[in-house]
Design a protein around this motif. Structure first.
Motif, mmCIF file in Angstrom:
data_model
loop_
_atom_site.group_PDB
_atom_site.id
_atom_site.type_symbol
_atom_site.label_atom_id
_atom_site.label_comp_id
_atom_site.label_asym_id
_atom_site.label_seq_id
_atom_site.Cartn_x
_atom_site.Cartn_y
_atom_site.Cartn_z
ATOM 1 N N ALA A 172 -10.072 9.042 0.287
ATOM 2 C CA ALA A 172 -9.970 7.925 1.134
ATOM 3 C C ALA A 172 -10.778 6.930 0.854
ATOM 4 O O ALA A 172 -10.070 5.620 1.378
ATOM 5 N N ALA A 173 -11.441 6.810 0.206
ATOM 6 C CA ALA A 173 -12.098 5.594 -0.457
ATOM 7 C C ALA A 173 -11.158 4.703 -1.219
ATOM 8 O O ALA A 173 -11.148 3.616 -1.122
ATOM 9 N N GLU A 174 -10.311 5.589 -1.995
ATOM 10 C CA GLU A 174 -9.116 4.753 -2.866
ATOM 11 C C GLU A 174 -8.183 4.071 -1.807
ATOM 12 O O GLU A 174 -7.663 2.948 -1.920
ATOM 13 N N ARG A 175 -7.825 4.908 -0.637
ATOM 14 C CA ARG A 175 -6.794 4.162 0.255
ATOM 15 C C ARG A 175 -7.410 3.197 0.856
ATOM 16 O O ARG A 175 -6.711 2.175 1.000
ATOM 17 N N THR A 176 -8.514 3.043 1.090
ATOM 18 C CA THR A 176 -9.268 1.909 1.728
ATOM 19 C C THR A 176 -9.387 0.740 0.976
ATOM 20 O O THR A 176 -8.935 -0.482 1.302
ATOM 21 N N ARG A 177 -9.623 0.912 -0.500
ATOM 22 C CA ARG A 177 -9.746 -0.139 -1.337
ATOM 23 C C ARG A 177 -8.360 -0.745 -1.463
ATOM 24 O O ARG A 177 -8.040 -1.951 -1.467
ATOM 25 N N GLN A 178 -7.258 0.230 -1.644
ATOM 26 C CA GLN A 178 -5.943 -0.196 -1.639
ATOM 27 C C GLN A 178 -5.578 -1.241 -0.325
ATOM 28 O O GLN A 178 -4.955 -2.520 -0.600
ATOM 29 N N GLN A 179 -5.964 -0.570 0.826
ATOM 30 C CA GLN A 179 -5.581 -1.317 1.873
ATOM 31 C C GLN A 179 -6.214 -2.853 1.819
ATOM 32 O O GLN A 179 -5.685 -3.715 2.303
ATOM 33 N N GLN A 180 -7.636 -2.924 1.381
ATOM 34 C CA GLN A 180 -8.194 -4.284 1.396
ATOM 35 C C GLN A 180 -7.851 -4.983 0.370
ATOM 36 O O GLN A 180 -7.534 -6.154 0.555
ATOM 37 N N VAL B 2 0.887 -1.216 0.024
ATOM 38 C CA VAL B 2 0.036 0.117 0.225
ATOM 39 C C VAL B 2 0.824 1.300 0.042
ATOM 40 O O VAL B 2 1.830 1.251 0.619
ATOM 41 N N HIS C 158 -4.280 -6.676 1.697
ATOM 42 C CA HIS C 158 -4.653 -7.379 2.825
ATOM 43 C C HIS C 158 -5.014 -8.732 2.165
ATOM 44 O O HIS C 158 -4.736 -9.834 2.650
ATOM 45 N N ARG D 134 -12.815 12.614 0.102
ATOM 46 C CA ARG D 134 -13.819 11.458 0.331
ATOM 47 C C ARG D 134 -13.418 10.453 -0.643
ATOM 48 O O ARG D 134 -13.278 9.292 -0.328
#
Length: 249
Positions: free
Chosen positions: A128-136, A110, A139, A125
């Motif tokens: 932030a949503a893109e960072r969350t998607r990359q983290q998921q 990430v 993982h 927003r």
């Protein structure tokens, strides 16, 4: 012709059988090293049983004299089964380590978070949503069960099934293996499966004894395996021996 995939499936399917056989009494009907070896093993097994019973009786007397030694005593294990399991597991895990080192891609990383000035709340927003998607995604890729690991579960059946997936070009975090890598897996799998089958005596075997037939001097073949007691057969005169002596001439 037996394929590499069949060898790997044999190991995975019969690993539980090896574990169960580890504590079972020795099977005297195994193919062994020929008929003479089979007969010698009968005598050796009787001697070993007598020696074991003598030591066991002495051990029990010791426990009777020492009341602090309580609990379940270890069950004798079949050392040739244990040696087979250790050898096969070491070979398969090492092979999987080498193939994974060459063919498996590294987990997704990430990007580090960076400070940014957003012109609108909507842009913030979206970022932030893109960072969350990359983290998921990172993982999920890191914990992907199709990924070979250098820690954790490193057993023979797990390695066999992972190598089987590489042979069958199953999807996963790996590139397509090369012909040389497939040949390496094939050699390891064939040797490992042969050890498993011989340890469990589940494969038919045939071997020619070095000593000729005492009657005609012809070659003597020994047939056995698959749980059957071995038979020796002279291909010259047709005489047949079992562990009990000549049964046909």
């Amino acid at each position: 012709m037996t394929t590499t995939a069949t060898h790997l499936r044999t190991i995975a399917l019969h690993w539980t059988d090896l574990r169960e056989a580890l504590g079972e009494p020795a099977q005297l009907g195994a193919f062994g090293l020929g008929l003479r070896g089979y007969l010698a093993r009968l005598d050796a097994a009787d001697a070993e049983q007598i020696e074991y019973e003598r030591h066991q009786a002495a051990h029990l007397r010791t426990l009777e004299r020492d009341p602090i030694q309580l609990g379940t005593r270890p069950v004798p294990i079949r050392l040739h089964i244990l040696d087979t399991m250790r050898t096969v597991e070491a070979a398969l895990v090492q092979c999987a380590d080498d193939i994974a080192h060459a063919a498996q891609r590294a987990p997704i990383t990430v990007p580090a978070a960076r400070k940014a000035d957003y012109r609108t709340l909507r842009e913030a927003r979206i970022a932030a949503a893109e960072r969350t998607r990359q983290q998921q995604l990172a993982h999920a890729d890191r914990v992907d069960p199709r990924r070979w690991r250098w820690t954790g579960t490193r057993t023979a059946p797990h390695a066999a099934l992972w190598l089987l997936a590489r042979i069958e070009r199953a999807p996963g975090p790996c590139r397509r293996i090369t012909e040389q890598e497939e040949q390496r897996i094939g050699v390891v799998a064939a040797s490992a499966a042969d050890r498993v089958e011989r340890a469990l005596d589940i494969a038919a075997q045939r071997r020619t004894l070095s000593a000729p037939c005492p009657g005609c001097g012809g070659p003597v073949d020994v047939h056995g395996g698959e749980g059957r007691a071995p038979l020796a057969h002279c291909t010259g005169c047709g005489r047949v021996w079992s562990e009990g002596g000549v049964i046909a001439a």
